[in-house]
Design a protein around this motif. Sequence first.
Motif, PDB file in Angstrom:
ATOM      1  N   GLU A  88     -14.227 -44.562 -57.721  1.00 17.83           N
ATOM      2  CA  GLU A  88     -15.672 -44.461 -57.900  1.00 17.83           C
ATOM      3  C   GLU A  88     -15.984 -42.978 -57.943  1.00 17.83           C
ATOM      4  O   GLU A  88     -15.675 -42.241 -57.006  1.00 17.83           O
ATOM      5  CB  GLU A  88     -16.393 -45.131 -56.727  1.00 17.83           C
ATOM      6  N   ARG A  92     -23.618 -35.989 -56.807  1.00 17.33           N
ATOM      7  CA  ARG A  92     -24.833 -35.863 -56.000  1.00 17.33           C
ATOM      8  C   ARG A  92     -25.577 -34.582 -56.372  1.00 17.33           C
ATOM      9  O   ARG A  92     -25.013 -33.491 -56.299  1.00 17.33           O
ATOM     10  CB  ARG A  92     -24.484 -35.767 -54.513  1.00 17.33           C
ATOM     11  N   GLY A  97     -28.033 -40.657 -48.341  1.00 17.67           N
ATOM     12  CA  GLY A  97     -27.062 -41.691 -48.007  1.00 17.67           C
ATOM     13  C   GLY A  97     -25.923 -41.194 -47.135  1.00 17.67           C
ATOM     14  O   GLY A  97     -26.137 -40.474 -46.157  1.00 17.67           O
ATOM     15  N   HIS A  98     -24.700 -41.548 -47.534  1.00 15.19           N
ATOM     16  CA  HIS A  98     -23.540 -41.204 -46.725  1.00 15.19           C
ATOM     17  C   HIS A  98     -23.296 -39.708 -46.633  1.00 15.19           C
ATOM     18  O   HIS A  98     -22.712 -39.242 -45.652  1.00 15.19           O
ATOM     19  CB  HIS A  98     -22.294 -41.909 -47.267  1.00 15.19           C
ATOM     20  N   ASP A 127     -13.338 -48.861 -49.466  1.00 18.18           N
ATOM     21  CA  ASP A 127     -13.538 -47.759 -50.431  1.00 18.18           C
ATOM     22  C   ASP A 127     -13.396 -46.375 -49.789  1.00 18.18           C
ATOM     23  O   ASP A 127     -14.371 -45.611 -49.749  1.00 18.18           O
ATOM     24  CB  ASP A 127     -14.931 -47.851 -51.091  1.00 18.18           C
ATOM     25  N   ASP A 173     -28.416 -39.215 -56.814  1.00 20.06           N
ATOM     26  CA  ASP A 173     -26.957 -39.365 -56.908  1.00 20.06           C
ATOM     27  C   ASP A 173     -26.633 -40.619 -57.718  1.00 20.06           C
ATOM     28  O   ASP A 173     -27.513 -41.431 -58.001  1.00 20.06           O
ATOM     29  CB  ASP A 173     -26.288 -39.402 -55.510  1.00 20.06           C
ATOM     30  N   LYS A 175     -23.027 -43.293 -59.159  1.00 18.10           N
ATOM     31  CA  LYS A 175     -21.591 -43.610 -59.188  1.00 18.10           C
ATOM     32  C   LYS A 175     -21.216 -44.091 -60.582  1.00 18.10           C
ATOM     33  O   LYS A 175     -21.916 -44.921 -61.165  1.00 18.10           O
ATOM     34  CB  LYS A 175     -21.325 -44.728 -58.168  1.00 18.10           C
ATOM     35  N   ASP A 195     -28.796 -50.023 -58.753  1.00 13.62           N
ATOM     36  CA  ASP A 195     -27.773 -50.486 -57.814  1.00 13.62           C
ATOM     37  C   ASP A 195     -26.713 -49.406 -57.605  1.00 13.62           C
ATOM     38  O   ASP A 195     -26.031 -49.391 -56.580  1.00 13.62           O
ATOM     39  CB  ASP A 195     -27.029 -51.702 -58.404  1.00 13.62           C
ATOM     40  N   THR A 196     -26.527 -48.562 -58.607  1.00 15.07           N
ATOM     41  CA  THR A 196     -25.412 -47.601 -58.576  1.00 15.07           C
ATOM     42  C   THR A 196     -25.887 -46.147 -58.580  1.00 15.07           C
ATOM     43  O   THR A 196     -25.085 -45.240 -58.800  1.00 15.07           O
ATOM     44  CB  THR A 196     -24.485 -47.822 -59.799  1.00 15.07           C
ATOM     45  N   SER A 197     -27.198 -45.970 -58.385  1.00 15.20           N
ATOM     46  CA  SER A 197     -27.729 -44.601 -58.360  1.00 15.20           C
ATOM     47  C   SER A 197     -28.877 -44.544 -57.361  1.00 15.20           C
ATOM     48  O   SER A 197     -29.369 -45.585 -56.915  1.00 15.20           O
ATOM     49  CB  SER A 197     -28.248 -44.211 -59.748  1.00 15.20           C
ATOM     50  N   ARG A 198     -29.270 -43.323 -57.000  1.00 18.71           N
ATOM     51  CA  ARG A 198     -30.495 -43.162 -56.204  1.00 18.71           C
ATOM     52  C   ARG A 198     -31.527 -42.438 -57.045  1.00 18.71           C
ATOM     53  O   ARG A 198     -31.217 -41.412 -57.659  1.00 18.71           O
ATOM     54  CB  ARG A 198     -30.230 -42.355 -54.920  1.00 18.71           C
ATOM     55  N   ARG A 213     -31.086 -51.841 -48.955  1.00 22.46           N
ATOM     56  CA  ARG A 213     -30.229 -51.396 -47.842  1.00 22.46           C
ATOM     57  C   ARG A 213     -31.057 -51.164 -46.577  1.00 22.46           C
ATOM     58  O   ARG A 213     -30.640 -51.456 -45.482  1.00 22.46           O
ATOM     59  CB  ARG A 213     -29.544 -50.068 -48.187  1.00 22.46           C
TER      60      ARG A 213
END
Length: 234
Positions: A88, A92, A97-98, A127, A173, A175, A195-198, A213
Motif C-alpha cells: 500500500e 501524506r 490518522g496513524h 498491514d 493523504d 493510498k 475510503d482510501t484517502s482523507r 472510523r
Amino acid sequence: MAKLIYEGKAKQMWSTDDPEVLRVVYMDQATALNGKKKDQINGKGIVNNEISSLIFQYLMKKGIETHFIKKLSETEELVKKVEIVPLEMVTRNVSAGHFATRFGVEEGICFETPVEETYYKSDELDDPFINESQSLALKIVKKEELDAMWDISRRVNEILTALFDRMGLILVDFKLEFGRLADGRIILADEISPDTSRLWDANGQHMDKDVFRRNIGDLVETYTEVLNLLENAK
Ligand code: ADP
Ligand code: UDP
C-alpha cells in the motif's frame, strides 16, 4: 461462467469471459481497524464506484495508465486483471490518522515535501510498515518497479491535489495500489475514493472514511457530497 476470484472488505472481484479482464463489484460494506469495525451501509457501493470511476477516468485523461476499462452498472466496473504488488503506497500532504498517533503530533501539519510510506498488504500481519530495503530483500517488488510506483504516485498527488482544490477540498493523504500486467508493466489499480484517502473541507470537516472510523457523520451523505463536487469540477 463467471467465478468469484476474491472477496475483500469492500469489493468482490469476478472473472469474465476474457482472462485479462475482471468485473469489480463494490459492496455496501465499510470496515476500519483492519476489519475489526465493520458495518453494512446501504448505498456505499454505488457512491464509491461512481467516485472511483470518475477519478480513474480523470487520471487517464491526464496520461496516467490504469486498470480501469469502464463502469458497467451502478455498483460494477470492468478492469484489466493485474498481479497486485502487495504494497500500500501512502502519500501524506498533511499530518493525520496513524501518522499523527505514531509520532505524537497534532493533525493538520502541512508538509513542505509529501511524506511517503509503504505498508505490506497482509490482513494476518495487520498491514505492517515496510521500508524499501525490506521490500527488496523479501522480493515483494523490484527496485525499478518501486521507482515507477512512486513516480506515478507523485504525479497522481499533483493531479488530484489540484482537482480537489478546485472542489474546495484538501487532499490530506491517500493510498494507492499497483499491479503488473502480463507483460510486466506496472499500472495503477484498485480504487481511489474517500475510503482510501482523507479529504478535508475549508472548515476542517472530514469528508472521508474518518466519519465512519470516528462515528462523526453519515458516510453515504458525506461521500455523496464529494461526488457532487467532483461532478462539477472534473
Ligand atoms: P481488501 O483486499 O483490502 O479487503 P477490497 O475489498 O477492495 O480490499 O478488495 C479488492 C482486492 O482486489 C484487493 O485485494 C486489491 O488489491 C485487488 N485488486 C484491485 N484491482 C485489481 C486488478 N485490476 N486486478 C487484480 N486484483 C485487483
Ligand atoms: N488507507 C487505506 N487502506 C488501508 C490503510 C490506509 O486506504 O488499509 C488510507 C487511509 O484511508 C488514509 C491513508 O491511507 O487516506 C493513510 O492512512 P493511515 O496510515 O493514517 O491509517 P488509518 O488511520 O487510515 O488506519
